[in-house]
Design a protein around this motif. Structure first.
Motif, PDB file in Angstrom:
ATOM      1  N   HIS A   5      -9.703  -3.314   3.375  1.00 23.68           N
ATOM      2  CA  HIS A   5      -9.425  -3.320   4.813  1.00 23.68           C
ATOM      3  C   HIS A   5      -8.563  -2.132   5.235  1.00 23.68           C
ATOM      4  CE1 HIS A   5      -9.984  -7.672   3.701  1.00 23.68           C
ATOM      5  NE2 HIS A   5     -10.916  -7.508   4.618  1.00 23.68           N
ATOM      6  N   LEU A   8      -9.295  -0.310   8.429  1.00 23.01           N
ATOM      7  CA  LEU A   8      -8.988  -1.061   9.647  1.00 23.01           C
ATOM      8  C   LEU A   8      -7.501  -1.014   9.984  1.00 23.01           C
ATOM      9  CD1 LEU A   8     -11.183  -4.237   8.985  1.00 23.01           C
ATOM     10  CD2 LEU A   8     -11.683  -2.355  10.563  1.00 23.01           C
ATOM     11  N   LYS A   9      -6.685  -0.808   8.970  1.00 24.75           N
ATOM     12  CA  LYS A   9      -5.237  -0.846   9.162  1.00 24.75           C
ATOM     13  C   LYS A   9      -4.649   0.539   9.437  1.00 24.75           C
ATOM     14  CE  LYS A   9      -4.825  -4.554   5.696  1.00 24.75           C
ATOM     15  NZ  LYS A   9      -4.263  -4.881   4.364  1.00 24.75           N
TER      16      LYS A   9
END
Length: 509
Positions: A5, A8-9
């Motif tokens: 992820h 996305l971060k």
């Protein structure tokens, strides 16, 4: 793998260049002294480690990008360096010079910002040298075979290093006075400081590669002599046949080929002279050509103190977004700003490029020196002049940066080795990088010259000489593949990797 992820971060954050006002006052790299870590490690964590890493296809070297991203984000620089060097002999060059088609092929680029692959690559390569992860790798034993490599650009150096490490005795012949080809004299120091090149050449010397400068093969030195002294020859002389601009006034003084101008500027940096005999200082400079070489001329002219600089590009101004005709993962033609363009905009406030523009003629003064250039706007596709768009701009120095059309024609190298040209004007070769054999007349000349084997037998073509002008990553991939073909010719088999074939081309729609 990295954090699944992470993309996305963490937003994309390229390594910032030095301030324009600072770097215009020196010749150091635009990133010199900038802290790459921990920013790079964080950015490497954005890699998705996707199931099919198209970044591999975007790069002809087949770089193992997700693997070294994963190691970099964990701070395991030794492992990252090992995976990086597994496919690339000179990542410190590509991390600085390549336009990074791998980033446009990143899966994130479909609908988001790609990983900063180029920054990560440079950081790993530099850390590898700093930590001593890049020692010389001399062969354990010698094969008893010798190879001559003609040309010391990225293709020739890559071929030489691969062949030396596998155990062959390799001599690199360069007609200039220093090793490096266009890396030495064609690329400005603000893009590649020559200490990185010198460091890699020193490593290759320690591995056993021999270097011979001032050797004009095909000129002062007969190429057939190399055929008698070596078991194979790799021709990596580049594509140095410069395109001309046949318009009225071309004969005026003050009009120069871009490579002549860049070479002289680099010689100042090498300490050969205090100032270049062709300088932009105080002059109104016009650069004809919108490519990377033109951009290099732009950055050089700004640092020399040009009064003004204009760059003419016959192509229309691209848009900001990827056009439908160039879908992901191909390298799209979009509006891009090089560091030199950024520097020109910072000083003048506008883009120095005139798009959809072509040169009609040059105008000179009574002394026969150029002082103006007449240009016209052109139609986007047919490139015909648009009526009533002519205008004259000042031009005390004109630099022709229209690229190259293959290796130099009609040289002694061609006739002595029996090389021929293909339909694209490059040295002809077969699917195994071997030079196409010459005709009966060429073979007869070789016999009279005392060649020790059939003409073109054991001669391999690498880099721009066989492909045409291309990117540094393609040159290195060519050198690696040609080295594998040469080793197979010498020994009957090879363990060297061959990342590309002569017919391979960049991804296109």
């Amino acid at each position: 793998m990295t954090d699944p992820h992470g993309f996305l971060k963490v937003p994309r954050r390229p390594v910032p260049a030095r301030a324009v006002e600072e770097r215009l006052n020196d010749w150091h790299e635009v990133y010199a002294g900038q802290a790459l870590l921990p920013l790079v490690a964080e950015q490497a964590g954005r890699c998705m480690d996707c199931g099919i890493p198209f970044c591999h296809s975007g790069c002809p070297l087949g770089n193992l990008i997700p693997e070294w991203n994963a190691y970099a984000t964990r701070g395991n620089w030794r492992a990252a360096a090992e995976r990086l060097h597994a496919t690339n002999n000179f990542p410190e060059f590509t991390g600085r010079l390549c336009p990074a088609p791998c980033e446009d092929a990143c899966v994130l680029a479909i609908n988001a910002d790609p990983v900063t692959i180029k920054n990560v690559e440079q950081a790993i390569a530099d850390r590898s040298w700093e930590e001593g992860f890049t020692p010389p790798h001399p062969p354990e034993r010698l094969s008893g075979k010798s190879v001559a490599v003609i040309g010391s650009g990225p293709a020739g150096l890559a071929a030489a290093q691969q062949l030396t490490r596998i155990g062959h005795t390799v001599a690199v012949y360069e007609r200039a006075d220093r090793i490096g080809g266009l890396l030495r004299y064609g690329i400005p120091a603000f893009k590649l400081e020559k200490r990185y090149l010198d460091r890699r050449i020193a490593q290759m010397r320690a591995e056993g590669t021999k270097f011979r400068t001032g050797m004009d093969i095909g000129g002062a030195v007969d190429a057939t002599e190399l055929g008698r002294r070596h078991d194979a020859i790799v021709v990596a002389v580049g594509a140095m046949e410069r395109r001309e601009l046949p318009v009225p006034g071309r004969e005026l003084a003050g009009i120069h080929q871009a490579m002549e101008y860049l070479t002289l500027a680099n010689r100042v940096g090498e300490g050969d002279c205090a100032a270049s005999p062709v300088t932009a200082e105080g002059r109104h400079v016009v650069i004809v050509g919108g490519g990377d070489t033109g951009s290099d001329c732009l950055g050089t002219a700004l640092r020399q103190g040009a009064a003004s600089v204009v760059q003419l590009d016959i192509n229309p101004e691209p848009g900001d977004d990827r056009p439908d005709t160039q879908p992901w993962p191909v390298y799209p033609k979009v509006y891009r700003i090089s560091h030199a363009h950024e520097e020109a905009r910072g000083r003048e406030g506008t883009d120095p490029r005139f798009f959809s523009s072509a040169t009609l003629r040059f105008e000179g003064d009574s002394a026969g020196r150029v002082h103006a250039l007449c240009l016209t706007e052109v139609e986007p596709t047919a490139r015909r002049p648009r009526p009533d768009t002519e205008r004259v701009i000042p031009a005390d120095l004109v630099l022709i940066a229209l690229g190259f059309s293959g290796p130099e024609r009609g040289t002694g190298l061609m006739t002595q080795l029996g090389l021929t040209l293909d339909a694209r004007g490059n040295f002809a070769r077969d699917d195994g990088f071997a030079a196409a054999r010459g005709g009966p007349a060429d073979r007869a000349r070789a016999i009279r010259a005392g060649a020790g084997r059939p003409l073109a037998d054991g001669v391999f073509i690498a880099g721009d000489a066989g492909r045409g002008q291309s990117l540094v990553v393609w040159a290195i991939a060519e050198g690696r593949a040609a080295a594998a073909a040469t080793d197979r010719y010498l020994t009957g088999s090879t363990a060297l990797p061959a990342p590309i074939a002569p017919t391979d081309r960049p991804l296109v729609a």
